[in-house]
Enzyme design. Structure first.
Site, short mmCIF file in Angstrom:
data_model
loop_
_atom_site.label_atom_id
_atom_site.label_comp_id
_atom_site.label_asym_id
_atom_site.label_seq_id
_atom_site.Cartn_x
_atom_site.Cartn_y
_atom_site.Cartn_z
N ASP A 45 0.70 -1.25 0.08
CA ASP A 45 -0.25 -0.09 -0.09
C ASP A 45 0.85 1.28 -0.05
O ASP A 45 0.55 2.30 -0.60
CB ASP A 45 -0.84 0.02 1.34
CG ASP A 45 -1.91 -1.05 1.01
OD1 ASP A 45 -2.24 -1.32 -0.28
OD2 ASP A 45 -2.85 -1.30 2.16
N ASN A 122 -5.42 8.84 1.71
CA ASN A 122 -5.92 8.29 3.14
C ASN A 122 -6.48 9.29 3.99
O ASN A 122 -7.50 9.07 4.23
CB ASN A 122 -4.74 7.35 3.49
CG ASN A 122 -4.90 6.06 3.11
OD1 ASN A 122 -5.46 5.32 2.25
ND2 ASN A 122 -3.50 5.09 3.50
N ARG A 148 -9.30 20.57 22.26
CA ARG A 148 -8.20 20.54 23.05
C ARG A 148 -7.71 19.26 23.20
O ARG A 148 -8.44 18.24 23.57
CB ARG A 148 -8.09 20.99 24.28
CG ARG A 148 -8.41 22.86 24.47
CD ARG A 148 -8.76 23.27 25.98
NE ARG A 148 -8.74 24.37 25.99
CZ ARG A 148 -9.85 25.29 25.82
NH1 ARG A 148 -10.76 24.74 25.32
NH2 ARG A 148 -9.94 26.53 25.87
N THR A 161 -9.53 2.56 7.31
CA THR A 161 -8.93 1.43 7.79
C THR A 161 -7.47 1.70 8.10
O THR A 161 -6.79 0.69 8.73
CB THR A 161 -8.92 0.44 6.76
OG1 THR A 161 -8.16 0.76 5.64
CG2 THR A 161 -10.41 -0.10 6.33
N ALA A 162 -6.96 2.84 7.88
CA ALA A 162 -5.40 3.03 8.31
C ALA A 162 -5.47 3.61 9.62
O ALA A 162 -5.88 3.47 10.68
CB ALA A 162 -4.87 3.97 7.32
N TYR A 163 -4.67 5.22 9.70
CA TYR A 163 -4.38 5.60 11.07
C TYR A 163 -5.82 5.91 11.79
O TYR A 163 -5.97 5.54 12.94
CB TYR A 163 -3.67 7.01 10.74
CG TYR A 163 -3.63 7.62 12.04
CD1 TYR A 163 -2.77 7.06 13.09
CD2 TYR A 163 -3.74 9.14 11.99
CE1 TYR A 163 -2.62 7.86 14.22
CE2 TYR A 163 -3.40 9.83 13.20
CZ TYR A 163 -2.90 9.13 14.37
OH TYR A 163 -2.38 9.95 15.55
#
EC number: 2.7.1.23
Length: 268
Positions: A45, A122, A148, A161-163
């Site tokens: 990826d 992404n 904050r 589906t990533a970070y």
């Protein structure tokens, strides 16, 4: 057909690139990395993300095909031992594709009239280097909350589906033209309040943030990062552009999710 080949520098990927190049030439394809109709990425990826940014000004003209030389990725449909089948599929190409939404990021600065525009496949994130980030958040032009915490992540459906997922965000099917706003370690107590929940944002709405404080912000756009920025305002919106994947045997999205995060229960 004009085909571009984009590989990472791992030995196995370079071997596959050499073999694929030979097969393309044997079948009279034109290898053209400058003006391709189809870009074949070899790696994972991360390799496809790099190829996406290389060809970002040509997205309306090209389709991507991913060959993975490691574990199955979300953007790679072919294994490295299937390149003969891939070449045959390309030979009988009928131009079909599946398209996914992208994220546009508009950044204005406190110390200049300059405005930068980035496009992410992404996600984009914003955070401070040395202390808590404080920022006002507007959705669709209306004030929503004062945040904050450590930072914010805005993701596309494919980026969900990533970070975003590691932050507790929802997994979103990539055919939905939506964005997701996810907080990173928000501060919530008797004094400070945030929604403290991922939000799915409609395609017509802008997400606008106006950060407060010093000039030590870090902006990331996919794998690229920009440091010590004096940011006045950032706007996020679904892009008018899309990424197109050649639809030879595009893997079902929920099968990708199941394979990546759950796996085969029988293997336990």
């Amino acid at each position: 057909m004009r085909v571009g080949i984009f590989s990472n520098n791992v030995r196995r990927s370079l071997e596959v690139k050499a073999a694929l190049t030979r097969r393309f030439l044997e079948r009279h394809f034109i290898i053209d990395d400058e003006n391709p109709e189809v870009v074949v990425t070899i790696g994972g990826d991360g390799t496809l993300l790099s190829a996406f940014h290389k060809y970002i000004d040509m997205l309306d003209k090209i389709r991507f095909v991913g060959v993975h030389t490691g574990h199955l990725g979300f953007y790679t449909d072919w294994r490295d031992d299937e390149i003969d089948d891939l070449v045959i599929s390309l030979q009988s190409d009928n131009g079909q594709s599946v398209s996914y939404p992208l994220l546009d990021v508009f950044v204005t600065y406190k110390d200049s009239n300059k405005r930068d525009v980035f496009t992410a496949l992404n996600e984009a994130t914003i955070r401070r280097i040395s202390s808590t980030m404080v920022t006002d958040i507007f959705i669709g032009g209306e004030f929503f909350e004062r945040f904050r915490g450590d930072g914010l992540c805005v993701s596309t459906p494919t980026g969900s589906t990533a970070y975003n997922k590691s932050l507790g965000g929802a997994v979103v099917h990539p055919t939905l033209d939506v964005l997701q706003l996810t907080e990173v370690s928000s501060i919530n107590n008797r004094v400070f309040r945030t929604l403290s929940s991922p939000m799915i944002i409609a395609p017509k709405d802008w997400i606008t943030i106006e950060p407060e404080g010093a000039a030590d912000f870090i902006l990331t756009v996919d794998s690229d990062s920009y440091h010590k920025l004096k940011i006045k305002e950032i706007k996020f919106k679904i892009s008018k552009k899309k990424i197109h994947f050649a639809k030879y045997r595009h893997t079902h999205f929920w099968h990708r999710v199941q394979t990546a995060f759950i796996g085969d229960e029988d293997a336990d």
